[in-house]
Write a protein that holds these residues in place. Structure first.
Motif, PDB file in Angstrom:
ATOM      1  N   GLN A 177      25.056  25.246  27.566  1.00  0.00           N
ATOM      2  CA  GLN A 177      25.383  26.679  27.516  1.00  0.00           C
ATOM      3  C   GLN A 177      25.852  27.040  26.115  1.00  0.00           C
ATOM      4  N   ILE A 178      25.447  28.188  25.647  1.00  0.00           N
ATOM      5  CA  ILE A 178      25.971  28.677  24.365  1.00  0.00           C
ATOM      6  C   ILE A 178      26.447  30.107  24.581  1.00  0.00           C
ATOM      7  N   THR A 179      27.709  30.343  24.272  1.00  0.00           N
ATOM      8  CA  THR A 179      28.305  31.670  24.444  1.00  0.00           C
ATOM      9  C   THR A 179      28.769  32.186  23.088  1.00  0.00           C
TER      10      THR A 179
ATOM     11  N   ALA B 229      23.408  40.202  26.666  1.00  0.00           N
ATOM     12  CA  ALA B 229      22.184  39.566  27.177  1.00  0.00           C
ATOM     13  C   ALA B 229      22.486  38.117  27.543  1.00  0.00           C
ATOM     14  N   ALA B 230      21.780  37.654  28.532  1.00  0.00           N
ATOM     15  CA  ALA B 230      21.836  36.224  28.878  1.00  0.00           C
ATOM     16  C   ALA B 230      20.403  35.774  29.070  1.00  0.00           C
ATOM     17  N   LEU B 231      20.098  34.582  28.594  1.00  0.00           N
ATOM     18  CA  LEU B 231      18.766  34.061  28.874  1.00  0.00           C
ATOM     19  C   LEU B 231      18.756  32.561  29.057  1.00  0.00           C
ATOM     20  N   ARG B 232      17.691  32.153  29.743  1.00  0.00           N
ATOM     21  CA  ARG B 232      17.507  30.716  29.995  1.00  0.00           C
ATOM     22  C   ARG B 232      16.281  30.297  29.207  1.00  0.00           C
TER      23      ARG B 232
ATOM     24  N   ARG C  52      24.287  33.291  26.158  1.00  0.00           N
ATOM     25  CA  ARG C  52      24.788  34.641  26.467  1.00  0.00           C
ATOM     26  C   ARG C  52      25.577  35.160  25.276  1.00  0.00           C
ATOM     27  N   SER C  53      25.502  36.443  25.102  1.00  0.00           N
ATOM     28  CA  SER C  53      26.290  37.071  24.043  1.00  0.00           C
ATOM     29  C   SER C  53      26.477  38.530  24.400  1.00  0.00           C
TER      30      SER C  53
END
Ligand code: NAP
Length: 495
Positions: free
Chosen positions: A211-213, A308-311, A327-328
């Protein structure tokens, strides 16, 4: 042998120079990291002279320096500051610039031109520098630092890169992404490749997901006019988040040289699986904080995403089928940038768990800001029980190990590297374009009827409910690892 070093800042009266560049250059001077014989020449339209520029920059230094300000040191430094009033669109002003540089330089000199201007001026400035031979390397090094953003889509990034390449060699261009100047980002490479214990498990066999936030507490504020045409995907994902993905996912480079590292990063970008229009609703979430459209400068019914969040998936041997969740957003609960690596659970549950409890996976948290450090969450036996286990946290904080003042500002590292011609932390033309190649179709698909709806979220929350359902539908949760949270998995009901 060069006589002196010139640093020309285009946009010297602007916000970036006040808050970041000048303080960074001042600190490099205090640390005796820039060549002794140097001059900084500011260029902007404002009708200032050298004296006024020095006074303005002194106020900026007092306000924005993150180290103890000393007036004596400032006085010494400020003697190297000069200013000329000019317009980026007036060729005559560049003739004046050329004369001014010649007056200031004692013989053949190295030059660094810093484009701290709005992006629409990047090419016109470089073309003028080319026309006057100011970037010819016959009498010293000539380097050009290009601020973000590199285009607003693949076509514009390509056009900018093409234009730059007609005047400059690629090794003269330093495209900045200030995230890469942060110590904790650079430490990602050291952590991965200066330690033997992590690399063997850094792959699909042991890692469940990444995960990267990148969360911001602030809203759009004075950037509203700009931001409303951009949105979080262009503002944060195309550059910072994708850069972090490539550092986490890259293969060990052959050595610590710029090209070796940048080659490996580009291989990651080439392996990112595109998100197709049919997948857009399931692989992405987009949101806007409540009240955004009431901000001055924002269109009344703006559809710009502030969250936005993406996979994404990286199709290679190391990462096949390991989801990377990114996500950011703005107006989130806290300002933080962090990477969480969640490992797979042990294959066998040997120890009894209370009813309704699931096995807990190990988590490695890498905090980029504000609390730079690393957390490792693992299971330990609760004392005085038969075999009860509980998650504990092993922490490393930069400030504890190296002291509060040892962490330099990102711009300091980047200015120094650009002055010295070390491109390791700068983005190559191809990398910027590959990143747009991934982002463009998402932006396009969001405009189509297949796209996910623009959801809304409360300011001060962790984003729209849909972003939580996005993970919980797979039995996963967003993880917090920074600061007081010390590797805490947020219960979705308490988000
Ligand atoms: N601010 C930040 O924290 C930050 C962070 C990351 C990246 N950046 C990037 O850095 C760049 C600059 O941002 P900024 O926030 O500093 O912008 P800014 O505050 O608007 O400053 C723009 C500068 O350009 C000058 N300028 C504008 N038009 C000009 C012209 N025609 N001829 C000569 N000078 C002209 C302005 O001078 P006058 O006002 O005197 O006309 C001012 O010095 C942008 O590319 C931005 O994306 C900024």
């Amino acid at each position: 042998m060069s006589g002196s070093t010139s640093i020309v800042i285009f946009g010297a009266s602007g916000d970036l120079n006040h808050r970041k560049l000048l303080p960074a250059l001042f600190n490099l001077y205090r640390k005796k990291r820039i060549p002794e014989n140097f001059q900084i020449l500011g260029f902007a339209t404002r009708d200032w002279d050298d004296h006024k520029f020095r006074t303005e920059m002194e106020a900026a230094a007092v306000q924005f320096c993150t180290f103890d300000y000393s007036y004596d040191e400032w006085l010494d430094f400020s003697e190297h500051l000069y200013y000329m009033s000019g317009n980026f669109t007036n060729p005559d002003d560049f003739e004046v610039l050329a004369d001014r540089l010649q007056q200031l330089e004692s013989g053949p000199s190295d030059r660094m031109f810093y484009l701290a201007s709005a992006p629409r001026f990047f090419l016109p400035i470089v073309q003028e520098l080319g026309r006057l031979g100011l970037v010819d390397e016959a009498e010293g090094k000539r380097r050009v630092v290009v601020e973000k953003p590199i285009g607003t889509d693949l076509a514009s990034a390509h056009a900018l890169n093409e234009g730059l390449s007609q005047v400059l060699k690629e090794e003269q261009i330093f495209r900045i992404d200030h995230y890469l100047g942060k110590e904790s980002v650079q430490n990602l490479l050291v952590f991965r490749f200066a330690n033997a214990i992590f690399e063997p498990i850094w792959n699909r066999n042991y890692i469940d997901h990444v995960q990267i936030t990148v969360a911001e507490e602030v809203g759009v504020a004075h950037r509203a006019g700009y931001y409303d045409n951009v949105g979080v995907l262009r503002d944060m994902f195309q550059n910072h988040l994708i850069q972090l993905v490539s550092l986490v996912a890259m293969e060990p480079p052959a050595n610590f040289e710029a090209d070796s590292i940048r080659d490996e990063k580009v291989k990651v970008l080439r392996s990112i699986r595109p998100i197709t229009i049919d997948e857009i609703a399931t692989e992405t979430v987009r949101g806007q904080y409540r009240g955004y459209c009431e901000s001055p400068g924002v269109a009344e019914r703006s559809q710009t995403e502030t969250f936005a969040a993406l996979r994404l998936y990286i199709d290679n041997w190391r990462w096949q089928d390991v989801p990377f969740y990114l996500r950011s957003g703005k107006k989130l609960a806290e300002k933080c940038t962090e990477i969480a690596i969640q490992f797979k659970c042990p294959p066998v549950q040997m120890f009894p768990l209370p009813q309704d409890f699931e096995m807990t996976a190990n988590i490695l948290g890498m905090c980029i800001q504000p609390d730079e450090g690393i957390h490792l969450k693992f299971e330990a036996k609760v004392p005085d029980t038969a075999a009860e286990t509980r998650s504990v946290d092993m922490e490393f904080h930069y400030r504890d190990s190296f002291g509060e003042t040892s962490i330099p500002e990102a711009y300091e590292r980047l200015c120094l590297d650009a002055l010295q011609g070390d491109a390791t932390l700068f983005t190559r033309a191809g990398a910027a374009e590959l990143s747009w190649k991934f982002i463009d179709p998402i932006l396009e698909a969001w405009k189509s009827p297949n796209g996910p709806p623009l959801t809304s979220y409360e300011p001060g929350s962790w984003g729209p409910d849909e972003a939580h359902e996005f993970l919980s539908s797979e039995g996963r949760w967003w993880i917090r690892t920074c600061g007081d949270h010390a590797v805490q998995v947020i219960d979705p009901l308490k988000k």
